[in-house]
Structure formats: structure tokens, C-alpha cells
Design a protein around this motif. Structure first.
Motif, PDB file in Angstrom:
ATOM      1  N   GLY A 106     -15.575 -11.166  -8.762  1.00  0.00           N
ATOM      2  CA  GLY A 106     -16.610 -10.306  -7.894  1.00  0.00           C
ATOM      3  C   GLY A 106     -16.507 -11.355  -6.730  1.00  0.00           C
ATOM      4  N   PRO A 107     -17.525 -10.910  -5.828  1.00  0.00           N
ATOM      5  CA  PRO A 107     -17.670 -11.519  -4.452  1.00  0.00           C
ATOM      6  C   PRO A 107     -18.095 -12.708  -4.750  1.00  0.00           C
ATOM      7  CG  PRO A 107     -19.655 -10.014  -4.979  1.00  0.00           C
ATOM      8  CD  PRO A 107     -18.603  -9.814  -6.118  1.00  0.00           C
ATOM      9  N   ILE A 108     -17.761 -13.613  -3.573  1.00  0.00           N
ATOM     10  CA  ILE A 108     -18.031 -15.015  -3.576  1.00  0.00           C
ATOM     11  C   ILE A 108     -18.760 -15.298  -2.050  1.00  0.00           C
ATOM     12  CG2 ILE A 108     -16.025 -15.937  -5.061  1.00  0.00           C
ATOM     13  CD1 ILE A 108     -14.505 -16.580  -2.417  1.00  0.00           C
ATOM     14  N   GLY A 109     -19.528 -16.403  -2.007  1.00  0.00           N
ATOM     15  CA  GLY A 109     -20.113 -16.510  -0.574  1.00  0.00           C
ATOM     16  C   GLY A 109     -21.560 -16.123  -0.851  1.00  0.00           C
ATOM     17  N   SER A 110     -22.245 -15.974   0.137  1.00  0.00           N
ATOM     18  CA  SER A 110     -23.590 -15.671   0.375  1.00  0.00           C
ATOM     19  C   SER A 110     -23.884 -14.993   1.429  1.00  0.00           C
ATOM     20  CB  SER A 110     -24.475 -16.928   0.404  1.00  0.00           C
ATOM     21  OG  SER A 110     -25.846 -16.595   0.441  1.00  0.00           O
ATOM     22  N   GLU A 111     -24.884 -14.019   1.629  1.00  0.00           N
ATOM     23  CA  GLU A 111     -25.265 -13.534   2.729  1.00  0.00           C
ATOM     24  C   GLU A 111     -26.207 -14.560   3.665  1.00  0.00           C
ATOM     25  OE1 GLU A 111     -26.875  -9.191   2.822  1.00  0.00           O
ATOM     26  OE2 GLU A 111     -26.876  -9.446   0.544  1.00  0.00           O
ATOM     27  N   ASP A 112     -26.622 -15.420   2.981  1.00  0.00           N
ATOM     28  CA  ASP A 112     -27.253 -16.653   3.854  1.00  0.00           C
ATOM     29  C   ASP A 112     -25.984 -17.268   4.191  1.00  0.00           C
ATOM     30  OD1 ASP A 112     -28.339 -18.702   4.961  1.00  0.00           O
ATOM     31  OD2 ASP A 112     -29.605 -19.210   3.110  1.00  0.00           O
ATOM     32  N   CYS A 113     -25.388 -17.142   5.515  1.00  0.00           N
ATOM     33  CA  CYS A 113     -24.108 -17.870   5.812  1.00  0.00           C
ATOM     34  C   CYS A 113     -24.038 -18.086   7.295  1.00  0.00           C
ATOM     35  CB  CYS A 113     -22.794 -16.811   5.405  1.00  0.00           C
ATOM     36  SG  CYS A 113     -22.842 -15.389   6.201  1.00  0.00           S
ATOM     37  N   LEU A 114     -24.841 -18.052   8.159  1.00  0.00           N
ATOM     38  CA  LEU A 114     -24.729 -18.105   9.224  1.00  0.00           C
ATOM     39  C   LEU A 114     -24.783 -19.635   9.816  1.00  0.00           C
ATOM     40  CD1 LEU A 114     -26.297 -14.668  10.910  1.00  0.00           C
ATOM     41  CD2 LEU A 114     -24.175 -15.220  10.119  1.00  0.00           C
ATOM     42  N   TYR A 115     -23.892 -20.410   9.696  1.00  0.00           N
ATOM     43  CA  TYR A 115     -23.712 -21.638   9.915  1.00  0.00           C
ATOM     44  C   TYR A 115     -22.733 -22.216  10.658  1.00  0.00           C
ATOM     45  CZ  TYR A 115     -27.088 -21.914   5.779  1.00  0.00           C
ATOM     46  OH  TYR A 115     -28.069 -21.615   4.977  1.00  0.00           O
ATOM     47  N   LEU A 116     -22.684 -22.929  11.229  1.00  0.00           N
ATOM     48  CA  LEU A 116     -21.439 -23.734  11.991  1.00  0.00           C
ATOM     49  C   LEU A 116     -21.305 -25.020  11.922  1.00  0.00           C
ATOM     50  CD1 LEU A 116     -22.837 -25.220  14.529  1.00  0.00           C
ATOM     51  CD2 LEU A 116     -23.349 -23.007  15.656  1.00  0.00           C
ATOM     52  N   ASN A 117     -20.232 -25.499  12.264  1.00  0.00           N
ATOM     53  CA  ASN A 117     -19.847 -27.056  12.210  1.00  0.00           C
ATOM     54  C   ASN A 117     -19.264 -27.655  13.486  1.00  0.00           C
ATOM     55  OD1 ASN A 117     -19.681 -26.440   9.114  1.00  0.00           O
ATOM     56  ND2 ASN A 117     -17.997 -24.999   9.700  1.00  0.00           N
ATOM     57  N   VAL A 118     -19.860 -28.749  13.743  1.00  0.00           N
ATOM     58  CA  VAL A 118     -19.412 -29.452  14.988  1.00  0.00           C
ATOM     59  C   VAL A 118     -18.523 -30.680  14.746  1.00  0.00           C
ATOM     60  CG1 VAL A 118     -20.418 -30.496  17.246  1.00  0.00           C
ATOM     61  CG2 VAL A 118     -21.706 -28.686  16.150  1.00  0.00           C
ATOM     62  N   THR A 119     -17.464 -30.959  15.436  1.00  0.00           N
ATOM     63  CA  THR A 119     -16.576 -32.020  15.501  1.00  0.00           C
ATOM     64  C   THR A 119     -16.748 -32.616  16.852  1.00  0.00           C
ATOM     65  OG1 THR A 119     -15.306 -31.294  13.607  1.00  0.00           O
ATOM     66  CG2 THR A 119     -14.282 -32.971  14.763  1.00  0.00           C
TER      67      THR A 119
END
Length: 545
Positions: A106-119
């Protein structure tokens, strides 16, 4: 030999660009050894505590928009809420909803997913106090898979001195659904990316970067995203340079090219088509009433929506709306795009990665099978001209002959056509990644008669830390990192000790990138890849007709 499950083959190959699932969506994020101290940066929504890694710092899982859940499902992104205290940014946020890449489930992940990463390079600003360039990465995955945290950008940060931001955005039916009650097709995936760019504009300086020096770049579906932003009035002012990798505005795959019965693949489609699909899908889900359709759909759980059919059916970007008034390739031809420098290119053997997934079930074992594919994809009238230019006898196997012409027709020549349109108005630089010994990091085995070569996505380990490289390949990775980050700083790709990269405008203006002495050189790519043939035999794809 067991007979392959054709239904499974069709499911996995329902689109062409989703091969990037195997490249980018399956891998776990690389582990980064952290050292003390833990850096803290204050953003416009609250402070975040990252992780130090010696020469660079990471800040992961930063929300750039409110969770698009519940009543916010299929709404444009809203600002993330403020938080008190210091938020831990030591691990990525949830990936957006998608299906497992390999095998059932089945599906993985979440609808609550609007994240970013900074390097960011350690210490924030450069040693001379200047702000650093920002590079914002949009991942691939066919618009229904992938995530920003798959990519480890320590090389462009540490060597290139850039601040790199990798972004999640809504996928599949959650990101590209359309319906009359939505007023059409809002292209939520692109709206999420714009929200991330607005976050960068508000917060870049806090991380030592210049909000007036933003480069958007991406590969495959990420490149198509960059193309969309280039031609979208809604993205005006949010970026200042663009890099398009293996997904030009004109990328198109002919019918039956990889899978018999599969129609022509075009990543950009008219809005009315997506709205029709949305209306039919809502009815099949039991939400087809005269009103309140969205309320009904929003009451459905994630699993009811994240099916293979719906995630793939809604993985095409709509135009003919406020986001994209014109089909992007037509917008380029008309000069209706943002005036920013552009760098773009393709790999030498793009199509090989797509074919390895279906070749066992649908082999190209001899000249008769090769000819049959020619006629299915291009029509009998064009087959003679194409076969004369791509005879099986000129290639080690019929499969390699087919992959070669498909790469030229669908990727390289369309990209060069776009380059000509861009170069009439802005500085444009074009490349071809040509290392046929590049590491296979996909998890897919090679099939007899079709080595991967420089396949779709195989340039990624040279820009991100994703797979081991040989010494000559590491030197090439250094040169590529220098080119990419210099372009982000100045709009001109340069690399110390490496050949100059000419602007588009002369026949031999494409920079071929391969390891070893003489591996970086300019080539006449239009001639090498027979683009005049494709202009004549497949009009409307490599020409504006």
C-alpha cells in the motif's frame, strides 16, 4: 524461463519518465555522520537546530507550508504555522504519499509532507562576507514518486560553496488532480514548489545565502518542473537561473516505443483533458454527484486515492490555465518565458534505462522486430528514412540501435530545439553527459544486449553523493560541480583547468562530459544525433509545426 506477468509489466511502464522511481525514490536517505556543535538558525516561522558535518551543515525536515491534509487537500499551499522554541532539524520530514517502487504494498509517506532540506557550507557566508548562491533542487520520479531527502548535496555545498535546498512536493493524484469544482487544474505540485521558492526568498540570507541569486535545477520530472517555472507567469521573480537535466520542455516519447499499446507520452497536457479525467475518477470513487464532489473526495482516506491507476493517471502537468497559459514548448518558441540564463542537457543513452524494464517481455531480437517497432512508433512512411540513418548493422545489437534512435528523437534533439529557442533571448549552455562507464546505482540488473551506458539519471552521482566513483570519475565530478556551481554564482558555467563552455549558437557548442584526457570537449550534437532527420520526420516534436 517463466513467462513474465504482462499486467505487472504494463503497470510498471504505464509512463516513461517514472523510471526515475527506481533511480531516486527507492533509496533510503544517506546517513550523514554528525559532529558537534549543532548549528541553530532562526527562520521566519521559528528557529531550527541542524547538524554539523565538518565542512558543511544540514537542516532537514523544515516545513515550508502548512500540511495539505483534511480540508487543505487539493488547496493551494498555505504558510506553515509558527512554532515556539527551537525545532529539531536533524532528520528529513515525511515523504509525500506514493506507492512502493518495487513489489506490492500500500501507499507509503504522508499527506503532511511539505518539507525541505538545507545544506550549507559551514560558517554561513563566504570568508569574504559575501552571500552565497542558492540552488533549489526539484527531484524526479515521474511526478508520482521520489523525495528531496534522497539527494545528498554535500559536494556542491563543500566544493562549490553553494547553499542547496531540496524540496518535497505533492505527487500523483494529490499533486496534479483536476476537477470542475477546483476551477480546472491548479497544478498543486508546481504550487508547492513555488511555495518553497517563496520560503527561500524569505529565509536564504539567514543561512548565509543571497535571495537574489537563486538557481532552480532538477532532473527528469524535476527538469520538467524547471521548464514549467520558466514558462509560468506565476513563477516570475522567484529564481534567477535555471538548469534542466534530462527533461526538456519538448520531451516526448513516441507510441509503442517501450511498450506495445502504450500511447505517445507527453508530460504536458491540456487542462480540459485532466479535468475530464478528474470527473470520471470522482464518479468511480462514488463522488460523482452534482455538487459537493470535493467534500466527498476529501472524506476518503489516503489508501482509497493512492492507487497505481490514480497516482499515474494524474502525473501529467496541465496547461491552458493561470499557471501555464501555453504548452511550455510553444511558449519557448513564442519567446514567452522568463529572461534568465539556462543550462540544459541530456545523457548520451537516455532511453536504455526505460527499455531494460520491458526488453525481457518485449525483446528486439532481430531486424524484423526492429522494423516493426519503427513502423509502430513513427509510421511506415517515415520508417525507411529512420532505418537508413539508424541501421541495425551499425550497432552491436538491435536493442542498442532502438535505444539510440529513441534517445535522439525523444531527448537530445528536443532539448537542442529548446536550446535554439532559448538562445534567441537568454544565455544558453548545453551539455551531453557521455560517461558510458557511469555507476549503475538503480538496483536494476543489466539485460543481455543492452548495457546501461550513460543512461537516464546516470549523471546524478557526479553532482550528489549517491554511488562510488573511480578516480577519473571523481575528477569529472569535480569539474561538473565546478561548472554547475559557477553557473549558479554568475550565470556562466566555468571550471578551473577545464575547457571553456561555449554559449549556444555554433554547431559545436554542446559540451560533452566524460572522464579521462579529452573527455570534456565540445561536439556538434545536432549532427551526431541526426536532429535534421527528426525535424523532418517527426514534426511537432523537434519543430514547432
Amino acid at each position: 524461463m517463466p513467462v513474465p506477468d504482462i499486467r505487472q509489466v504494463r503497470r510498471r511502464c504505464a509512463l516513461l519518465l517514472p523510471v526515475v522511481l527506481l533511480l531516486l525514490g527507492a533509496a533510503a536517505p544517506p546517513q550523514r555522520p554528525a559532529v558537534d556543535p549543532e548549528p541553530v538558525v532562526g527562520t521566519d516561522r521559528g528557529a531550527v537546530r541542524g547538524r554539523a558535518h565538518g565542512a558543511y551543515d544540514t537542516f532537514e525536515g523544515i516545513p515550508f507550508a502548512a500540511p495539505p491534509t483534511g480540508a487543505r487537500r487539493w488547496r493551494l499551499p498555505e504558510p506553515a504555522p509558527h512554532w515556539e522554541g527551537v525545532r529539531d532539524a536533524g532528520a528529513p520530514g515525511a515523504r509525500c504519499v506514493q506507492l512502493p517502487v518495487l513489489g506490492p504494498g500500500g501507499p507509503i509517506g504522508s499527506e503532511d509532507c511539505l518539507y525541505l532540506n538545507v545544506t550549507t557550507p559551514a560558517g554561513g557566508r563566504a570568508a569574504d562576507g559575501r552571500l552565497r548562491p542558492v540552488m533549489v533542487w526539484f527531484h524526479g520520479g515521474g511526478f508520482f514518486s521520489g523525495s528531496g531527502d534522497t539527494y545528498r548535496p554535500d559536494r556542491p555545498a563543500e566544493r562549490g560553496g553553494a547553499v542547496v535546498v531540496t524540496v518535497n512536493y505533492r505527487l500523483g493524484v494529490f499533486g496534479l488532480f483536476a476537477h470542475p469544482e477546483l476551477g480546472g487544474a491548479p497544478d498543486f505540485a508546481l504550487a508547492d514548489q513555488r511555495a518553497a521558492l517563496r520560503w527561500v526568498r524569505a529565509n536564504a540570507e539567514r543561512f548565509g545565502a543571497d535571495p537574489r541569486d537563486v538557481t532552480v535545477f532538477g532532473e527528469s520530472a524535476g527538469a520538467l518542473s524547471v521548464c514549467a517555472h520558466l514558462t509560468s507567469p506565476a513563477s516570475a521573480g522567484l529564481f534567477h537561473r535555471a538548469i534542466v537535466q534530462s527533461g526538456s520542455c519538448s520531451t516526448t516519447v513516441p507510441p509503442g516505443a517501450v511498450l506495445p499499446g502504450l500511447g505517445r507520452y507527453e508530460p504536458f497536457v491540456p487542462e480540459w483533458r485532466t479535468v475530464e479525467e478528474g470527473t470520471l475518477a470522482a464518479a468511480r470513487l462514488g463522488c460523482g454527484g452534482p455538487a459537493g464532489v470535493l467534500d466527498c473526495l476529501r472524506r476518503l482516506d489516503t489508501g482509497a486515492l493512492a492507487t497505481a491507476d490514480l497516482m499515474q493517471r494524474f502525473s501529467l502537468v496541465s496547461y491552458g490555465n493561470g499557471t501555464l497559459p501555453l504548452e511550455p514548448r510553444r511558449a519557448l518558441e513564442a519567446g514567452r518565458f522568463h529572461r534568465v540564463p539556462v543550462m540544459q542537457g541530456a545523457t548520451r543513452d537516455e532511453a536504455r534505462l526505460f527499455l531494460v524494464q520491458t526488453l525481457a517481455a518485449y525483446p528486439i531480437g532481430d531486424e524484423a522486430a526492429y522494423r516493426a517497432r519503427l513502423e509502430r512508433s513513427f509510421g511506415a512512411s517515415a520508417a525507411d528514412a529512420v532505418e537508413a540513418r539508424y541501421p541495425v548493422s551499425a550497432h552491436p545489437t538491435p536493442a542498442i540501435a532502438w535505444a539510440t534512435l529513441l534517445t535522439d528523437a525523444s531527448f537530445i534533439c528536443p532539448a537542442l530545439r529548446d536550446g535554439a529557442a532559448l538562445a534567441r533571448h537568454v544565455p544558453t549552455y548545453e551539455y551531453r553527459f557521455s560517461d558510458r562507464g557511469a555507476p549503475n546505482f538503480t538496483g536494476l540488473p543489466e539485460v543481455p544486449g543492452l548495457p546501461f551506458g550513460a543512461a537516464h539519471g546516470f549523471e546524478l552521482p557526479y553532482l550528489f553523493t549517491m554511488a562510488p566513483l573511480s578516480d577519473p570519475q571523481r575528477r569529472l565530478a569535480d569539474r561538473m560541480t565546478d561548472y554547475w556551481t559557477a553557473f549558479a554564482r554568475t550565470g556562466v558555467p566555468t571550471a578551473p583547468g577545464a575547457p571553456p563552455w561555449p554559449r549556444h549558437g555554433s554547431a559545436a557548442a554542446v559540451l560533452s562530459l566524460a572522464p579521462g584526457a579529452g573527455g570534456i570537449r565540445t561536439v556538434d550534437a545536432r549532427a551526431e544525433h541526426h536532429c535534421a532527420l527528426w525535424d523532418a520526420q517527426w514534426p511537432g516534436v523537434t519543430t514547432a509545426g
